[in-house]
Write a protein that holds these residues in place. Structure first.
Motif, short mmCIF file in Angstrom:
data_model
loop_
_atom_site.label_atom_id
_atom_site.label_comp_id
_atom_site.label_asym_id
_atom_site.label_seq_id
_atom_site.Cartn_x
_atom_site.Cartn_y
_atom_site.Cartn_z
N THR A 78 0.73 -1.20 -0.01
CA THR A 78 0.15 0.07 0.09
C THR A 78 0.83 1.23 0.13
OG1 THR A 78 -1.68 -1.18 1.53
CG2 THR A 78 -1.74 1.25 1.04
N LYS A 138 -0.87 11.78 -2.83
CA LYS A 138 -1.60 13.12 -2.61
C LYS A 138 -2.09 13.32 -4.06
CE LYS A 138 -1.82 17.73 -0.92
NZ LYS A 138 -1.05 18.46 -0.23
N TYR A 196 -8.25 12.66 -14.26
CA TYR A 196 -7.95 11.97 -13.37
C TYR A 196 -7.50 10.57 -13.72
CZ TYR A 196 -7.97 9.15 -8.98
OH TYR A 196 -7.75 8.19 -8.20
N GLU A 245 -4.00 8.79 -12.82
CA GLU A 245 -3.96 7.45 -11.99
C GLU A 245 -2.86 6.28 -12.90
OE1 GLU A 245 -7.52 4.57 -11.46
OE2 GLU A 245 -7.38 5.75 -9.41
N SER A 261 -5.13 9.36 -1.34
CA SER A 261 -5.59 8.00 -1.93
C SER A 261 -4.48 7.20 -1.51
CB SER A 261 -5.86 8.23 -3.38
OG SER A 261 -6.38 7.13 -3.90
N GLN A 307 -4.81 -0.93 -7.91
CA GLN A 307 -5.90 -0.16 -7.82
C GLN A 307 -5.88 0.90 -6.70
OE1 GLN A 307 -8.88 -2.92 -6.12
NE2 GLN A 307 -8.83 -4.35 -7.73
N ALA A 308 -6.46 2.11 -6.73
CA ALA A 308 -6.42 3.05 -6.00
C ALA A 308 -7.86 3.09 -5.19
CB ALA A 308 -6.51 4.56 -6.78
N GLN A 309 -7.73 3.63 -3.88
CA GLN A 309 -8.84 3.74 -2.99
C GLN A 309 -8.56 5.16 -2.33
OE1 GLN A 309 -8.42 0.62 -0.20
NE2 GLN A 309 -8.86 -0.85 -1.52
N PHE A 310 -9.71 5.86 -2.36
CA PHE A 310 -9.50 7.21 -1.69
C PHE A 310 -9.84 6.85 -0.39
CE2 PHE A 310 -12.47 7.82 -5.73
CZ PHE A 310 -11.63 8.63 -6.29
N VAL A 311 -8.94 7.91 0.35
CA VAL A 311 -8.97 7.98 1.71
C VAL A 311 -10.16 8.98 2.21
CG1 VAL A 311 -7.57 8.88 3.89
CG2 VAL A 311 -6.47 7.55 1.98
N GLU A 354 -15.62 15.46 2.02
CA GLU A 354 -14.45 14.86 1.43
C GLU A 354 -14.92 14.10 0.37
OE1 GLU A 354 -10.59 14.71 0.95
OE2 GLU A 354 -11.76 15.88 1.99
N ILE A 356 -13.90 15.29 -3.52
CA ILE A 356 -13.53 14.40 -4.49
C ILE A 356 -14.17 14.11 -5.57
CG2 ILE A 356 -12.66 11.74 -4.88
CD1 ILE A 356 -11.77 11.74 -1.72
#
Length: 125
Positions: free
Chosen positions: A9, A13, A38, A42, A82, A96-100, A112, A116
């Motif tokens: 992981t 930003k 975006y 990514e 993310s 894969q990306a995961q938003f925080v 938030e 996003i």
């Protein structure tokens, strides 16, 4: 019992500029990526990260040392955090990306999520 494989992981930003998105790798400061939309930024982030990690493929401890699950990083109205989840085989096509999303209050989380959504929306604003 065999040890379970786990993913790596990497916190990032994402900042939306006037004409493109900029991605900073928070645990690997020398890496950056950008793109006009975006999804493009990514994609390039996955490629940049894979290129960097493949050089360390035989040294998983070094890769693990670069990982993180959270980052003490501030965001503003044009940025968000993310995580890029990287499989053990380091395949950029499987990243894969995961938003925080903040967990302190429901209102903060909703704000938030709305920010996003607004930032990554490809429609003119």
């Amino acid at each position: 019992m065999t040890a379970a494989n786990h993913d790596y992981t990497f916190p990032i930003k994402i900042t939306k500029g006037t004409d493109r998105f900029f991605i900073q790798f928070l645990t690997i400061p020398q890496l950056t990526a950008s793109g006009e939309i975006y999804a493009e930024a990514e994609y390039y982030a996955y490629r940049v990260l894979a290129d960097h990690l493949l050089a360390l493929k035989t040294q998983p401890a070094k890769i693990e040392a670069l990982t993180g699950t959270s980052a003490e990083q501030t965001v503003d109205d044009q940025s968000f955090l993310s995580l890029i989840i990287v499989p053990q085989n380091l395949d950029p096509h499987k990243m894969q990306a995961q938003f925080v999303i903040p967990h302190d209050t429901p209102e903060h989380a909703h704000n938030e999520i709305n920010k996003i959504t607004r930032l990554i929306n490809e429609e003119p604003q």
